[in-house]
Design a protein around this motif. Structure first.
Motif, PDB file in Angstrom:
ATOM      1  N   ARG A  25       0.816  -1.217   0.000  1.00 23.25           N
ATOM      2  CA  ARG A  25       0.000   0.000   0.000  1.00 23.25           C
ATOM      3  C   ARG A  25       0.850   1.268   0.000  1.00 23.25           C
ATOM      4  NH1 ARG A  25      -3.938   1.230   4.406  1.00 23.25           N
ATOM      5  NH2 ARG A  25      -4.476   2.806   2.872  1.00 23.25           N
ATOM      6  N   ALA A  26       2.158   1.133  -0.092  1.00 22.87           N
ATOM      7  CA  ALA A  26       3.020   2.301   0.121  1.00 22.87           C
ATOM      8  C   ALA A  26       3.141   3.171  -1.140  1.00 22.87           C
ATOM      9  CB  ALA A  26       4.382   1.858   0.618  1.00 22.87           C
ATOM     10  N   GLU A  27       3.818   4.313  -0.974  1.00 25.69           N
ATOM     11  CA  GLU A  27       3.760   5.384  -1.978  1.00 25.69           C
ATOM     12  C   GLU A  27       4.276   4.996  -3.358  1.00 25.69           C
ATOM     13  OE1 GLU A  27       4.827   5.683   1.111  1.00 25.69           O
ATOM     14  OE2 GLU A  27       4.109   7.508   2.059  1.00 25.69           O
ATOM     15  N   ALA A  28       5.397   4.278  -3.433  1.00 35.42           N
ATOM     16  CA  ALA A  28       5.940   3.948  -4.757  1.00 35.42           C
ATOM     17  C   ALA A  28       4.924   3.116  -5.537  1.00 35.42           C
ATOM     18  CB  ALA A  28       7.262   3.204  -4.619  1.00 35.42           C
ATOM     19  N   CYS A  29       4.257   2.226  -4.829  1.00 36.78           N
ATOM     20  CA  CYS A  29       3.242   1.413  -5.492  1.00 36.78           C
ATOM     21  C   CYS A  29       2.005   2.255  -5.816  1.00 36.78           C
ATOM     22  CB  CYS A  29       2.896   0.191  -4.640  1.00 36.78           C
ATOM     23  SG  CYS A  29       4.224  -1.055  -4.654  1.00 36.78           S
ATOM     24  N   GLN A  30       1.670   3.192  -4.914  1.00 31.56           N
ATOM     25  CA  GLN A  30       0.554   4.105  -5.195  1.00 31.56           C
ATOM     26  C   GLN A  30       0.793   4.855  -6.507  1.00 31.56           C
ATOM     27  OE1 GLN A  30       0.393   6.765  -1.846  1.00 31.56           O
ATOM     28  NE2 GLN A  30      -0.082   5.130  -0.382  1.00 31.56           N
ATOM     29  N   ALA A  31       2.050   5.237  -6.728  1.00 30.22           N
ATOM     30  CA  ALA A  31       2.383   6.019  -7.928  1.00 30.22           C
ATOM     31  C   ALA A  31       2.194   5.215  -9.206  1.00 30.22           C
ATOM     32  CB  ALA A  31       3.820   6.528  -7.845  1.00 30.22           C
ATOM     33  N   MET A  32       2.093   3.883  -9.045  1.00 29.48           N
ATOM     34  CA  MET A  32       1.952   3.017 -10.219  1.00 29.48           C
ATOM     35  C   MET A  32       0.657   2.208 -10.210  1.00 29.48           C
ATOM     36  SD  MET A  32       4.369   3.611 -12.305  1.00 29.48           S
ATOM     37  CE  MET A  32       4.526   2.208 -13.412  1.00 29.48           C
TER      38      MET A  32
ATOM     39  N   ARG B 151      -3.658   1.674  -5.844  1.00 34.24           N
ATOM     40  CA  ARG B 151      -5.026   1.857  -5.350  1.00 34.24           C
ATOM     41  C   ARG B 151      -6.016   1.121  -6.251  1.00 34.24           C
ATOM     42  NH1 ARG B 151      -3.006   7.215  -4.009  1.00 34.24           N
ATOM     43  NH2 ARG B 151      -2.969   7.469  -1.743  1.00 34.24           N
TER      44      ARG B 151
ATOM     45  N   ILE C  19       0.463  -4.442   3.270  1.00 33.22           N
ATOM     46  CA  ILE C  19       1.844  -4.414   3.727  1.00 33.22           C
ATOM     47  C   ILE C  19       2.433  -3.077   3.294  1.00 33.22           C
ATOM     48  CG2 ILE C  19       3.036  -5.457   1.728  1.00 33.22           C
ATOM     49  CD1 ILE C  19       4.291  -7.384   3.977  1.00 33.22           C
ATOM     50  N   PHE C  20       3.351  -2.558   4.087  1.00 29.41           N
ATOM     51  CA  PHE C  20       3.954  -1.284   3.726  1.00 29.41           C
ATOM     52  C   PHE C  20       5.391  -1.500   3.298  1.00 29.41           C
ATOM     53  CE2 PHE C  20       0.312   0.029   6.241  1.00 29.41           C
ATOM     54  CZ  PHE C  20      -0.259   0.932   5.355  1.00 29.41           C
ATOM     55  N   CYS C  21       5.520  -1.702   2.009  1.00 30.30           N
ATOM     56  CA  CYS C  21       6.795  -1.758   1.312  1.00 30.30           C
ATOM     57  C   CYS C  21       7.465  -3.127   1.335  1.00 30.30           C
ATOM     58  CB  CYS C  21       7.771  -0.706   1.801  1.00 30.30           C
ATOM     59  SG  CYS C  21       9.045  -0.464   0.547  1.00 30.30           S
ATOM     60  N   LEU C  22       7.657  -3.640   0.140  1.00 28.45           N
ATOM     61  CA  LEU C  22       8.367  -4.893  -0.058  1.00 28.45           C
ATOM     62  C   LEU C  22       9.760  -4.632  -0.636  1.00 28.45           C
ATOM     63  CD1 LEU C  22       5.311  -6.800  -1.532  1.00 28.45           C
ATOM     64  CD2 LEU C  22       6.424  -7.335   0.645  1.00 28.45           C
TER      65      LEU C  22
ATOM     66  N   SER D 164       7.035  -1.272  -9.399  1.00 30.94           N
ATOM     67  CA  SER D 164       5.753  -1.281  -8.704  1.00 30.94           C
ATOM     68  C   SER D 164       4.612  -1.473  -9.697  1.00 30.94           C
ATOM     69  CB  SER D 164       5.549   0.057  -7.988  1.00 30.94           C
ATOM     70  OG  SER D 164       6.529   0.229  -7.011  1.00 30.94           O
TER      71      SER D 164
ATOM     72  N   SER E 295       9.012   3.587   1.902  1.00 31.56           N
ATOM     73  CA  SER E 295       8.679   3.282   0.519  1.00 31.56           C
ATOM     74  C   SER E 295       9.653   4.008  -0.394  1.00 31.56           C
ATOM     75  CB  SER E 295       7.257   3.733   0.213  1.00 31.56           C
ATOM     76  OG  SER E 295       6.986   3.492  -1.146  1.00 31.56           O
TER      77      SER E 295
ATOM     78  N   GLY F 128       8.935   4.280  -7.985  1.00 25.73           N
ATOM     79  CA  GLY F 128       7.596   4.752  -8.312  1.00 25.73           C
ATOM     80  C   GLY F 128       7.429   4.901  -9.810  1.00 25.73           C
TER      81      GLY F 128
ATOM     82  N   VAL G 230      10.521   8.856  -4.711  1.00 20.74           N
ATOM     83  CA  VAL G 230       9.320   8.242  -5.286  1.00 20.74           C
ATOM     84  C   VAL G 230       8.653   9.257  -6.211  1.00 20.74           C
ATOM     85  CG1 VAL G 230       7.072   7.210  -4.822  1.00 20.74           C
ATOM     86  CG2 VAL G 230       8.990   6.746  -3.293  1.00 20.74           C
TER      87      VAL G 230
ATOM     88  N   PHE H  69       5.942  10.712  -8.958  1.00 22.20           N
ATOM     89  CA  PHE H  69       4.518  10.678  -9.319  1.00 22.20           C
ATOM     90  C   PHE H  69       4.300  11.490 -10.585  1.00 22.20           C
ATOM     91  CE2 PHE H  69       4.706   9.880  -4.851  1.00 22.20           C
ATOM     92  CZ  PHE H  69       3.637   9.065  -4.545  1.00 22.20           C
TER      93      PHE H  69
END
Lengths: 160, 515
Positions: free
Chosen positions: A88-95, A98, A126-129, A135, B190, B348, B421, B423
């Protein structure tokens, strides 16, 4: 949540828990080690383990319960056959994490911390792998997958 | 080592490479080689960190490594057809690996061996300069080792950038029958994966660095506090520790020096706060990861009440090369008070994501454009979160800031652990601000009120703003709340979680208003 029962410790698992706790008891700072070892063995830390571990280490039950409930990756309910961790962390959010998150919940018909009807998958956030350059990432049991689109997610479910 | 006539082929075994199918590629190469009667020695190396090219296959021809990537299992037949075993041309041929501009422009010091060697081969590690640092350290006394580390200018790479030598000197001077060296490998931010790469691709560097730290301060026990989210790193670290023990490089008599240093991996359990050093110590003691008041500093009263070094993976893994080459060698890289190299991780929404080890002073724009190649989606970059979930969102107008600790601090940003990261312009900065508070609420240890309650209130206030409830008043309230958390929290979690929120208020206000 389908499997909230966790007080299902048999005499056999109590003996196992006692053995694990006793084996680690003399190491420095053993409580977290013991809880990990129990979870590795049983897939979770049953509520029945609390008094046993407390007795072996001569600490209060509250102390043991406190540690179990503090850490996100210790669980007190049995998991499904596979545990699926969505980052759920930011780098994955950017890709698109959500979107993937919505897709996964809909596809599996469960929310976070729940297990599918057929008992195949438990879904956990999980927060960051540490897979942030490729991502979004997910982990199934202990294997990480990168660039997981909803389509790839479905394909991974098929082969798991 | 390859036998005569065998061609060495390298396929990474690091998490990211495997996450994109490197295991299948390795299997396909082995299978195809057998089918075609080719004599191939397959090495599961670490990753070069050129992650957009993974799985990256390398072949060694006349002592030069040639790269091909990205390679899927379906490309393997074609690779053999193209004669890749003799560096033949192929659509995905990248030429000699060392000449790939992304890699050639870097200064790989701490990451010198990463991607080149077989991570669990002690023979490889030694062939590339491994254990030269410890060999020097065993000849010196603790104070001399501390002097060299101090002179190098090495600062903690976990985020706080505290001078490593000063920390070590404190532990050296502290009274204690037992002292400890602990490594904070709870890389929870992250956008960061540099610690993971060291542990998966060059684990002996960390082991050697910790051993030198033990010799420096007179500690005989070391712990690596390693996250559960990194199962492969745990496996590889344990294997490497086993090899180091067998070779007399860990244990009761390290390098026949008569001194002991024992090392153990302790698995974390998924709490972000345990990356805070006092919380990590609590967790290593087997307890809940509730932070401790400071003072006393961990260097005076740390693990089990004893003087303790707490350092990040990169910090400790940088020590062997400093010892081997001398403090000046390391110090010559960098700028101002930021000496040596910085390991930047491009993550990201970035076209060429990966690891960039480079001298301090490179600008954000160079990293994002020259190395990163812009966003992965091809859209304009709208924001970059630097330094993890507690770091500010950097606006494109700030992209010319050079990467050094002080320059970033000037605008309220931080380099932290070096994660960037990216965006693109589809990002909803209101959502990102909300997430910062939500994350803090989930991960707060609960000890202090500004963090425990403030983060929950932060989510509520942002929700009100976004849904148009008393927008103006709530924007004022949000700033006041951030202020309370920043000045009133006990540690960096509550104290810095408002930074991303404030950066959105300052630079992306159009996204934090009623919808």
């Amino acid at each position: 949540m389908s499997n909230k029962s966790s007080g299902n410790g048999s005499a056999a698992s109590e003996a196992l828990i006692r053995e694990i706790a006793t084996r680690h008891a003399s190491l420095p700072g053993p409580l977290l080690l013991i809880l990990h070892a129990i979870q590795d063995e049983l897939g979770f830390v049953p509520n029945d383990a609390v008094p046993v571990v407390a007795e072996v280490l001569n600490v209060s039950r509250a102390e043991v319960h406190g540690v179990i409930s503090f850490y996100h990756l210790l669980r007190d309910t049995p998991p499904g056959r596979h545990t699926l961790y969505l980052c759920r962390a930011e780098a994955c959010q950017a890709m698109g994490a959500r979107t993937l998150e919505r897709h996964a919940k809909e596809k599996l018909g469960v929310d976070y911390h729940e297990t599918t009807e057929d008992g195949r998958f438990s879904l956990e956030p999980i927060f960051c792998l540490g897979n942030c350059a490729c991502s979004p990432a997910i982990m199934i049991d202990d294997f990480v997958y990168g660039r997981v689109t909803p389509e790839r997610f479905d394909a991974l479910l098929e082969v798991t | 080592m390859a036998n005569r006539g065998e061609v060495r082929v390298f396929v990474p075994r690091d998490t990211t490479a495997r996450s994109l199918g490197a295991d299948d590629v390795a299997q396909a190469i082995a299978g195809t080689a057998t089918d075609r009667g080719e004599s191939v020695a397959l090495v599961r190396s670490g990753s070069r960190g050129l992650y957009w090219l993974e799985p990256l296959v390398e072949v060694e021809v006349d002592g030069v490594r040639h790269a091909y990537g990205p390679i899927g299992p379906g490309d393997v037949e074609g690779l053999f057809d193209a004669g890749f075993l003799t560096a033949g041309d192929h659509a995905n041929a990248l030429g000699p690996t060392g000449q790939i501009p992304y890699l050639a422009r870097q200064s790989r010091l701490t990451f010198a061996r990463v991607g080149i060697t077989d991570p669990v081969s002690l023979e490889d590690y030694r062939a590339y300069g491994g254990y030269e640092g410890l060999a020097k350290a065993v000849e010196l006394d603790g104070a001399q080792i501390v002097d060299i580390v101090t002179e190098s200018g090495l600062r903690g790479r976990g985020g706080a950038a505290f001078p490593t030598g000063i920390k070590w000197r404190t532990v050296l001077g502290a009274e204690g029958i037992q002292k400890y060296v602990t490594c904070n490998a709870d890389e929870g931010d992250s956008g960061t994966f540099a610690d993971r790469m060291i542990m998966e691709s060059d684990p002996f560097a960390l082991i050697e660095g910790m051993t030198i730290a033990g010799f420096a301060v007179g500690a005989t026990e070391g712990y690596v506090y390693l996250r559960t989210e990194y199962p492969l790193a745990i496996e590889i670290m344990n294997e490497a520790i086993g090899s180091a023990e067998s070779a007399g490089l860990l244990g009761e008599n390290v390098m026949d020096s008569g001194q002991a240093f024992r090392l153990e991996v302790r698995e974390a359990a998924g709490a972000y706060i345990c990356g805070e050093e006092t919380s990590m110590l609590e967790s290593l003691e087997g307890k809940r990861g509730i932070i401790r008041y400071r003072p006393p500093l961990p260097a005076i009263k740390g693990l089990f009440g004893a003087p303790t070094i707490v350092n990040n993976v990169i910090t400790l893994a940088s020590v062997p090369i400093i010892m081997a080459r001398g403090s000046k060698y390391y110090q010559d890289y960098g700028t101002g008070r930021s000496r040596g190299t910085l390991t930047v991780q491009l993550a990201g929404n970035i076209k060429r994501g990966g690891l960039v080890e480079i001298g301090f002073g490179t600008t954000l724009r160079e990293l994002l454009e020259d190395f990163g190649g812009g966003s992965a989606t091809g859209r304009p970059i709208r924001a970059v979160q630097a330094g993890g979930p507690l770091g500010a969102y950097v606006h494109p107008s700030q992209f010319d800031t050079p990467l050094d600790y002080e320059a970033f601090a000037e605008f309220g940003g931080m380099i932290g652990h070096g994660g960037l990261v990216v965006f693109d312009d589809t990002v909803d900065m209101g959502e990102q601000a909300r997430f910062a508070m939500e994350f803090c609420a989930i991960e707060s240890c609960g000890k202090c009120t500004p963090c425990r309650i403030g983060a929950v209130r932060g989510v509520e206030v942002i929700d009100k703003i976004l849904s148009g409830v008393d927008e103006v008043d709530n924007l004022v309230l949000l700033r006041e709340l951030c202020d309370t958390m920043v000045v009133g929290s006990l540690c960096a979690l509550g104290g810095m979680a408002p930074f991303p929120v404030l950066s959105v208020l300052d630079h992306f206000p159009e996204d934090l208003r009623a919808r």
